[in-house]
Design an enzyme around this catalytic site. Structure first.
Site, PDB file in Angstrom:
ATOM      1  N   ILE A 126       0.841  -1.187   0.000  1.00 48.78           N
ATOM      2  CA  ILE A 126       0.000   0.000   0.000  1.00 48.78           C
ATOM      3  C   ILE A 126       0.878   1.240   0.000  1.00 48.78           C
ATOM      4  CG2 ILE A 126      -1.973  -1.122   1.104  1.00 48.78           C
ATOM      5  CD1 ILE A 126      -1.075   0.152   3.747  1.00 48.78           C
ATOM      6  N   CYS A 127       0.301   2.340  -0.433  1.00 50.59           N
ATOM      7  CA  CYS A 127       1.044   3.605  -0.475  1.00 50.59           C
ATOM      8  C   CYS A 127       1.521   3.970   0.923  1.00 50.59           C
ATOM      9  CB  CYS A 127       0.164   4.721  -1.050  1.00 50.59           C
ATOM     10  SG  CYS A 127       0.230   4.766  -2.838  1.00 50.59           S
ATOM     11  N   PRO A 128       2.694   4.511   1.001  1.00 46.82           N
ATOM     12  CA  PRO A 128       3.501   5.087  -0.081  1.00 46.82           C
ATOM     13  C   PRO A 128       4.555   4.151  -0.666  1.00 46.82           C
ATOM     14  CG  PRO A 128       4.444   5.770   1.980  1.00 46.82           C
ATOM     15  CD  PRO A 128       3.234   4.905   2.310  1.00 46.82           C
TER      16      PRO A 128
END
Length: 67
Positions: A8-10
């Protein structure tokens, strides 16, 4: 090729930033399965002078960056 599926981001953006900074590729393929990552990588790539093509296959996305 960067395979950032499952992240998942980042993290996917950080992986792309690192590759661009270290190797300055003229072409780069990125695999992700998070729509937020698609948007953030696209924004970073365009700001870095890349053109971006995105293809969607179910829940996975392939981003093709090119200069």
């Amino acid at each position: 090729m960067i395979d950032a599926r499952g992240l998942i981001c980042p993290m996917p953006v950080v992986m792309v930033q690192k590759e661009v900074k270290q190797n300055a590729p003229t072409q780069l393929e990125v695999l992700v399965d998070d729509r937020c990552a698609v948007e953030n990588i696209t924004r970073f790539a365009k700001n870095s002078g890349y053109q971006v093509e995105t293809t969607e296959d179910g829940s996975e996305f392939r981003l093709s960056l090119s200069k």
